[in-house]
Scaffold this motif. Structure first.
Motif, mmCIF file in Angstrom:
data_model
loop_
_atom_site.group_PDB
_atom_site.id
_atom_site.type_symbol
_atom_site.label_atom_id
_atom_site.label_comp_id
_atom_site.label_asym_id
_atom_site.label_seq_id
_atom_site.Cartn_x
_atom_site.Cartn_y
_atom_site.Cartn_z
ATOM 1 N N PHE A 168 0.823 -1.206 0.000
ATOM 2 C CA PHE A 168 0.000 0.000 0.000
ATOM 3 C C PHE A 168 0.856 1.254 0.000
ATOM 4 C CE2 PHE A 168 -3.804 -2.484 1.077
ATOM 5 C CZ PHE A 168 -4.815 -1.716 0.506
ATOM 6 N N ILE A 169 1.914 1.244 0.804
ATOM 7 C CA ILE A 169 2.805 2.401 0.874
ATOM 8 C C ILE A 169 3.423 2.682 -0.488
ATOM 9 C CG2 ILE A 169 5.005 3.227 1.803
ATOM 10 C CD1 ILE A 169 4.291 1.866 4.444
ATOM 11 N N LEU A 170 3.880 1.630 -1.170
ATOM 12 C CA LEU A 170 4.463 1.795 -2.501
ATOM 13 C C LEU A 170 3.437 2.362 -3.477
ATOM 14 C CD1 LEU A 170 6.677 1.447 -4.593
ATOM 15 C CD2 LEU A 170 6.030 -0.967 -4.813
ATOM 16 N N ALA A 171 2.220 1.834 -3.430
ATOM 17 C CA ALA A 171 1.165 2.297 -4.328
ATOM 18 C C ALA A 171 0.881 3.786 -4.127
ATOM 19 C CB ALA A 171 -0.109 1.479 -4.107
ATOM 20 N N LEU A 172 0.867 4.226 -2.875
ATOM 21 C CA LEU A 172 0.605 5.647 -2.607
ATOM 22 C C LEU A 172 1.799 6.515 -2.942
ATOM 23 C CD1 LEU A 172 -1.946 7.113 -1.559
ATOM 24 C CD2 LEU A 172 -2.006 4.613 -1.447
ATOM 25 N N ASP A 173 3.014 5.995 -2.767
ATOM 26 C CA ASP A 173 4.214 6.744 -3.170
ATOM 27 C C ASP A 173 4.168 7.014 -4.667
ATOM 28 O OD1 ASP A 173 5.249 6.902 -0.632
ATOM 29 O OD2 ASP A 173 6.615 5.186 -0.863
ATOM 30 N N VAL A 174 3.825 5.994 -5.443
ATOM 31 C CA VAL A 174 3.734 6.142 -6.899
ATOM 32 C C VAL A 174 2.638 7.133 -7.265
ATOM 33 C CG1 VAL A 174 3.184 4.939 -9.055
ATOM 34 C CG2 VAL A 174 4.651 3.836 -7.341
ATOM 35 N N THR A 175 1.507 7.039 -6.570
ATOM 36 C CA THR A 175 0.380 7.941 -6.844
ATOM 37 C C THR A 175 0.752 9.385 -6.562
ATOM 38 O OG1 THR A 175 -1.199 6.195 -6.276
ATOM 39 C CG2 THR A 175 -2.030 8.457 -6.305
ATOM 40 N N ARG A 176 1.379 9.637 -5.412
ATOM 41 C CA ARG A 176 1.770 11.006 -5.065
ATOM 42 C C ARG A 176 2.753 11.585 -6.085
ATOM 43 N NH1 ARG A 176 3.160 8.463 -0.015
ATOM 44 N NH2 ARG A 176 1.372 8.385 1.412
ATOM 45 N N GLU A 177 3.665 10.745 -6.537
ATOM 46 C CA GLU A 177 4.720 11.219 -7.438
ATOM 47 C C GLU A 177 4.212 11.511 -8.847
ATOM 48 O OE1 GLU A 177 9.095 9.782 -9.197
ATOM 49 O OE2 GLU A 177 8.047 8.577 -7.678
ATOM 50 N N LEU A 206 -4.061 5.129 4.210
ATOM 51 C CA LEU A 206 -3.613 5.166 2.818
ATOM 52 C C LEU A 206 -4.785 5.004 1.854
ATOM 53 C CD1 LEU A 206 -0.365 3.008 3.204
ATOM 54 C CD2 LEU A 206 -0.503 5.482 2.843
ATOM 55 N N GLN A 207 -5.753 4.184 2.217
ATOM 56 C CA GLN A 207 -6.946 4.022 1.392
ATOM 57 C C GLN A 207 -7.700 5.343 1.277
ATOM 58 O OE1 GLN A 207 -8.520 0.672 3.723
ATOM 59 N NE2 GLN A 207 -8.590 -0.542 1.848
ATOM 60 N N VAL A 208 -7.845 6.035 2.394
ATOM 61 C CA VAL A 208 -8.529 7.327 2.398
ATOM 62 C C VAL A 208 -7.750 8.343 1.561
ATOM 63 C CG1 VAL A 208 -9.207 9.292 3.829
ATOM 64 C CG2 VAL A 208 -9.654 6.960 4.618
ATOM 65 N N GLU A 209 -6.429 8.328 1.691
ATOM 66 C CA GLU A 209 -5.607 9.279 0.925
ATOM 67 C C GLU A 209 -5.751 9.055 -0.568
ATOM 68 O OE1 GLU A 209 -0.961 10.716 0.286
ATOM 69 O OE2 GLU A 209 -1.439 9.257 1.852
ATOM 70 N N PHE A 210 -5.736 7.795 -0.996
ATOM 71 C CA PHE A 210 -5.867 7.526 -2.431
ATOM 72 C C PHE A 210 -7.215 8.020 -2.938
ATOM 73 C CE2 PHE A 210 -7.111 5.026 -6.109
ATOM 74 C CZ PHE A 210 -5.999 5.172 -6.923
ATOM 75 N N ALA A 211 -8.284 7.728 -2.192
ATOM 76 C CA ALA A 211 -9.618 8.177 -2.601
ATOM 77 C C ALA A 211 -9.670 9.698 -2.697
ATOM 78 C CB ALA A 211 -10.662 7.670 -1.608
#
Length: 213
Positions: free
Chosen positions: A137-146, A188-193
């Motif tokens: 999950f952390i990796l997925a959000l790192d990629v999303t933020r970048e 992280l789920q909330v952040e992605f949404a």
């Protein structure tokens, strides 16, 4: 008179025993059906996501067959079994939504596996161990933020699908996650949404500006 009363009493006991036996037999069959569903879901979860996608029509049919009797007799289940069945149905619902979404947007298999790899480090998201799910999950959000500012709508469809796969895996192993991981993953789920909604809002605003020109 006494003999008649005794006979009625004996008959009542016999009928009660028969009803109890029938109920026990019914619950026993439901337990077997529940065990069959549990085994089936564990087997499917161990397969590669690409395999599941190819077999999805058959998977849906098998699930309906396995749950038909359970749905008809849910009230006869023990409280524990009913709770477990509810959890399995919730897991399958997320699984179904994930695969139905893929069909609706016609995601390319090779491209999707590429996104799975860069966002989670694996193309076998359904097999990620509970201890490694937080890092995925952390990796997925790192990629999303970048990359989120440069992603187009199609990119977001792939990213959302991959995170949906992670969400499904979380539901499958929820009882094996420690509280710290549960809290972190939920955040992280909330952040992605939130990031996705922000992107959607920006796109709608841009469309309105273009239409007003």
């Amino acid at each position: 008179m006494i003999r008649s009363t005794v006979t009625k009493y004996a008959l009542a006991i016999a009928l009660t025993g028969f009803a109890f036996g029938a109920q026990a037999q019914s619950q026993s069959q439901l337990e077997k059906d529940l065990a069959a569903l549990r085994s089936w879901m564990q087997n499917k979860a161990s397969l590669a996501d690409s395999t599941i996608r190819q077999e999805w029509p058959s998977v849906k049919r098998e699930y309906r067959e396995l749950t038909y009797s359970l749905d008809q007799n849910t009230r006869k289940m023990s409280e524990k079994s009913r709770s477990e069945y509810g959890q399995m149905k919730s897991q399958y619902k997320e699984w179904e939504e994930r695969n139905e979404t893929r069909q609706a947007v016609s995601l390319n298999k090779d491209e999707l596996e590429h996104w799975e790899k860069i966002m989670t480090g694996t193309t076998r998201i359904g097999s990620i161990k509970p201890a490694n799910l937080r890092e995925a999950f952390i990796l997925a959000l790192d990629v999303t933020r970048e990359h989120r500012r440069s992603w187009n709508l199609r990119d977001w469809e792939y990213a959302e699908f991959v995170v949906g796969e992670l969400n499904t895996r979380k539901a499958e192993v929820l009882d094996k996650l420690n509280n710290s991981d549960k809290i972190k993953i939920a955040a992280l789920q909330v952040e992605f949404a939130t990031l996705k909604k922000s992107k959607e809002a920006k796109d709608r605003y841009q469309e309105m500006r273009e239409e007003s020109r």
